[in-house]
Motif scaffolding. Structure first.
Motif, PDB file in Angstrom:
ATOM      1  N   VAL A 156       0.769  -1.273   0.153  1.00 36.60           N
ATOM      2  CA  VAL A 156       0.191  -0.019  -0.196  1.00 36.60           C
ATOM      3  C   VAL A 156       0.813   1.092  -0.111  1.00 36.60           C
ATOM      4  N   LEU A 157       1.986   1.220   0.800  1.00 40.64           N
ATOM      5  CA  LEU A 157       2.988   2.500   1.050  1.00 40.64           C
ATOM      6  C   LEU A 157       3.270   2.771  -0.505  1.00 40.64           C
ATOM      7  N   LYS A 158       3.650   1.604  -1.225  1.00 42.26           N
ATOM      8  CA  LYS A 158       4.325   1.920  -2.743  1.00 42.26           C
ATOM      9  C   LYS A 158       3.500   2.820  -3.379  1.00 42.26           C
ATOM     10  N   TYR A 159       2.244   2.666  -3.502  1.00 42.72           N
ATOM     11  CA  TYR A 159       1.359   3.216  -4.356  1.00 42.72           C
ATOM     12  C   TYR A 159       0.417   4.392  -3.675  1.00 42.72           C
ATOM     13  N   LEU A 160       0.698   4.770  -2.353  1.00 40.69           N
ATOM     14  CA  LEU A 160      -0.101   5.998  -1.947  1.00 40.69           C
ATOM     15  C   LEU A 160       0.458   7.305  -2.613  1.00 40.69           C
ATOM     16  N   ASN A 161      -0.465   8.132  -2.880  1.00 41.13           N
ATOM     17  CA  ASN A 161      -0.191   9.459  -3.564  1.00 41.13           C
ATOM     18  C   ASN A 161       0.320  10.430  -2.761  1.00 41.13           C
ATOM     19  N   THR A 162       1.643  10.693  -2.606  1.00 37.72           N
ATOM     20  CA  THR A 162       2.224  11.555  -1.320  1.00 37.72           C
ATOM     21  C   THR A 162       2.026  13.152  -1.997  1.00 37.72           C
ATOM     22  N   ASP A 163       1.265  13.462  -3.096  1.00 45.57           N
ATOM     23  CA  ASP A 163       0.984  14.625  -3.303  1.00 45.57           C
ATOM     24  C   ASP A 163      -0.257  15.233  -2.717  1.00 45.57           C
ATOM     25  N   ILE A 164      -0.958  14.127  -2.271  1.00 48.82           N
ATOM     26  CA  ILE A 164      -2.018  14.541  -1.389  1.00 48.82           C
ATOM     27  C   ILE A 164      -1.845  14.904   0.335  1.00 48.82           C
ATOM     28  N   GLY A 165      -0.651  14.216   0.778  1.00 46.44           N
ATOM     29  CA  GLY A 165      -0.303  14.882   1.988  1.00 46.44           C
ATOM     30  C   GLY A 165       0.778  13.863   2.623  1.00 46.44           C
ATOM     31  N   LYS A 166       1.039  13.720   3.764  1.00 45.48           N
ATOM     32  CA  LYS A 166       2.034  13.073   4.678  1.00 45.48           C
ATOM     33  C   LYS A 166       1.538  11.584   5.098  1.00 45.48           C
ATOM     34  N   ILE A 167       2.576  10.712   4.970  1.00 42.04           N
ATOM     35  CA  ILE A 167       2.188   9.164   5.721  1.00 42.04           C
ATOM     36  C   ILE A 167       2.622   8.994   6.626  1.00 42.04           C
ATOM     37  N   TYR A 168       1.709   8.731   7.846  1.00 40.01           N
ATOM     38  CA  TYR A 168       2.157   8.436   9.182  1.00 40.01           C
ATOM     39  C   TYR A 168       2.032   6.992   9.382  1.00 40.01           C
ATOM     40  N   THR A 169       2.982   6.300  10.570  1.00 34.75           N
ATOM     41  CA  THR A 169       2.604   4.925  10.574  1.00 34.75           C
ATOM     42  C   THR A 169       2.819   4.481  12.102  1.00 34.75           C
ATOM     43  N   HIS A 170       2.046   3.463  12.337  1.00 35.80           N
ATOM     44  CA  HIS A 170       2.131   2.712  13.741  1.00 35.80           C
ATOM     45  C   HIS A 170       3.609   2.308  13.874  1.00 35.80           C
ATOM     46  N   GLY A 171       4.055   2.069  14.902  1.00 38.08           N
ATOM     47  CA  GLY A 171       5.446   1.511  15.143  1.00 38.08           C
ATOM     48  C   GLY A 171       5.772   0.161  14.695  1.00 38.08           C
ATOM     49  N   ALA A 172       4.520  -0.786  14.490  1.00 38.03           N
ATOM     50  CA  ALA A 172       4.795  -2.018  13.889  1.00 38.03           C
ATOM     51  C   ALA A 172       5.271  -1.987  12.490  1.00 38.03           C
ATOM     52  N   ILE A 173       4.277  -1.100  11.792  1.00 43.28           N
ATOM     53  CA  ILE A 173       4.688  -0.860  10.363  1.00 43.28           C
ATOM     54  C   ILE A 173       5.912  -0.175  10.066  1.00 43.28           C
ATOM     55  N   GLU A 174       6.148   1.035  10.908  1.00 43.07           N
ATOM     56  CA  GLU A 174       7.241   1.694  10.559  1.00 43.07           C
ATOM     57  C   GLU A 174       8.672   0.580  10.717  1.00 43.07           C
ATOM     58  N   ASN A 175       8.847  -0.019  11.794  1.00 44.92           N
ATOM     59  CA  ASN A 175       9.960  -0.886  12.003  1.00 44.92           C
ATOM     60  C   ASN A 175      10.182  -1.711  10.958  1.00 44.92           C
ATOM     61  N   MET A 176       8.977  -2.523  10.515  1.00 38.87           N
ATOM     62  CA  MET A 176       9.210  -3.513   9.560  1.00 38.87           C
ATOM     63  C   MET A 176       9.653  -2.846   7.967  1.00 38.87           C
ATOM     64  N   THR A 177       9.084  -1.551   7.914  1.00 40.52           N
ATOM     65  CA  THR A 177       9.364  -1.058   6.671  1.00 40.52           C
ATOM     66  C   THR A 177      10.661  -0.583   6.770  1.00 40.52           C
ATOM     67  N   GLU A 178      11.471   0.016   7.942  1.00 41.23           N
ATOM     68  CA  GLU A 178      12.632   0.505   7.863  1.00 41.23           C
ATOM     69  C   GLU A 178      13.606  -0.777   7.627  1.00 41.23           C
ATOM     70  N   VAL A 179      13.215  -1.930   7.815  1.00 40.09           N
ATOM     71  CA  VAL A 179      14.123  -3.226   7.803  1.00 40.09           C
ATOM     72  C   VAL A 179      14.441  -3.288   6.179  1.00 40.09           C
ATOM     73  N   LEU A 180      13.152  -2.966   5.467  1.00 38.29           N
ATOM     74  CA  LEU A 180      13.044  -3.335   3.919  1.00 38.29           C
ATOM     75  C   LEU A 180      13.578  -2.104   3.234  1.00 38.29           C
ATOM     76  N   ARG A 181      13.582  -0.968   3.863  1.00 33.04           N
ATOM     77  CA  ARG A 181      14.072   0.092   2.916  1.00 33.04           C
ATOM     78  C   ARG A 181      15.456   0.099   2.211  1.00 33.04           C
ATOM     79  N   THR A 182      16.268  -0.662   2.748  1.00 32.72           N
ATOM     80  CA  THR A 182      17.712  -0.923   2.282  1.00 32.72           C
ATOM     81  C   THR A 182      17.587  -1.344   0.662  1.00 32.72           C
ATOM     82  N   ASN A 183      16.729  -2.241   0.405  1.00 32.71           N
ATOM     83  CA  ASN A 183      16.307  -2.707  -0.992  1.00 32.71           C
ATOM     84  C   ASN A 183      15.234  -2.006  -1.650  1.00 32.71           C
TER      85      ASN A 183
END
Length: 335
Positions: free
Chosen positions: A181-208
């Motif tokens: 879902v994050l990949k396809y959100l339109n950031t022109d609309i606004g900012k994306i905020y995350t719950h800690g569980a979402i943020e922590n897992m996404t940070e693990v994957l940002r390297t790739n």
């Protein structure tokens, strides 16, 4: 079936010749892991083998484990049994496992979807004699619309909520669906905020992966900051005190189960988007046909109904019990 290459026992899917398990649910000496969801990657194995993109995921969840990684289509042998991993398209790092011994080929699909989501790898059809398939959505009623249409709906919903000065909260699985879902959100609309569980897992994957910027919600995050923006949270966050600072908000869920009557009402959410990381009915059938297999073993899902249908179209089909669960249940676990 006499002396099958793979068998099901009380620990998981077992290859006797190689003395190795695939996605075992109890501790074993050596395990090949299809993907990082908690029902397929358990703690306690002495040795893990998985796709290299899945290594940071399972290390994040399981801690320091003895794990080695391979790339898709890379062959490795254990006691003369040839193994290789192939894209399953389910989530990032998800694989099917091809097993070959003395000319006999089996494929363990793990969980899979046939639509390319742009981050999980394109599902690969593998010729085999026996195919072990999930059937989470193994009923004809399950038929997904193209994902581009769903993401357009999600972004339109967010824009409408912003116009009404409401915060949008979308409830999705922490691993897989959240990043999709994050990949396809339109950031022109606004900012994306995350719950800690979402943020922590996404940070693990940002390297790739190049995901849009996100902002983790903390105690210091104000209601004014969130207003009109979108929040990605796991289903387990719904109805908790964590959501109080987001009032006024509108909730949504993105899940294949949103296609069933009453699902949105039972989950007490405002909007449902039908978006699954599993194959629908047509996807399951097309995937099985493409293998040109003779035997099909159906696991986790509508196994009885699906296997009966496969028999009517000429397959030697049966069911096996596993301890795999539908992914949404896993979000009660702290990642």
């Amino acid at each position: 079936m006499k002396n099958p290459l793979l068998i099901f026992n009380n620990k998981g899917i077992y290859c006797t010749q190689a003395d190795v398990y695939i996605d075992p649910w109890k501790p074993v000496k050596k395990a090949i892991i299809t993907h990082g969801h908690a029902d397929h990657s358990k703690y306690g194995h002495q040795k893990y083998i998985t796709h290299h993109l899945n290594i940071p995921i399972i290390k994040h969840r399981l801690g320091e484990i003895n794990v080695s990684g391979v790339v898709w289509n890379e062959s490795f042998s254990i006691n003369n049994v040839k193994f290789s991993l192939h894209p399953a398209g389910h989530i990032i790092g998800s694989s099917q496992v091809r097993v070959e011994y003395k000319g006999e080929v089996w494929v363990v699909s793990g969980d899979y979807k046939t639509e390319d989501d742009g981050i999980s790898g394109v599902f690969e059809s593998i010729k085999c004699h026996s195919f072990i398939t999930e059937c989470t959505f193994g009923l004809p009623v399950f038929k997904w619309q193209p994902q581009d249409e769903v993401f357009d709906e999600i972004n339109t919903w967010w824009q409408e909520n912003q116009d009404n000065k409401m915060t949008s909260i979308i409830l999705v699985y922490s691993l897989g669906k959240a990043q999709r879902v994050l990949k396809y959100l339109n950031t022109d609309i606004g900012k994306i905020y995350t719950h800690g569980a979402i943020e922590n897992m996404t940070e693990v994957l940002r390297t790739n992966f190049n995901f849009p910027n996100t902002h983790k919600i903390t105690r210091e995050t104000s209601k004014a900051e969130l207003k009109g923006n979108i929040v990605i949270a796991p289903p387990s966050a719904h109805g908790t005190t964590w959501m109080r600072k987001m009032v006024p908000y509108v909730t949504a869920s993105a899940s294949g189960w949103m296609s069933t009557r009453g699902a949105r009402r039972r989950r007490a959410i405002d909007k449902g988007f039908v978006l699954s990381d599993h194959a629908d009915w047509d996807g399951l059938i097309s995937a099985i046909k493409a293998t040109e297999c003779e035997k099909v073993i159906c696991t986790h899902g509508y196994t009885d109904i699906f296997s009966r249908y496969l028999k009517t179209i000429g397959y030697d089909a049966r069911t096996e019990q596993t301890q795999y669960e539908e992914d949404e249940l896993l979000d009660t676990i702290s990642f």
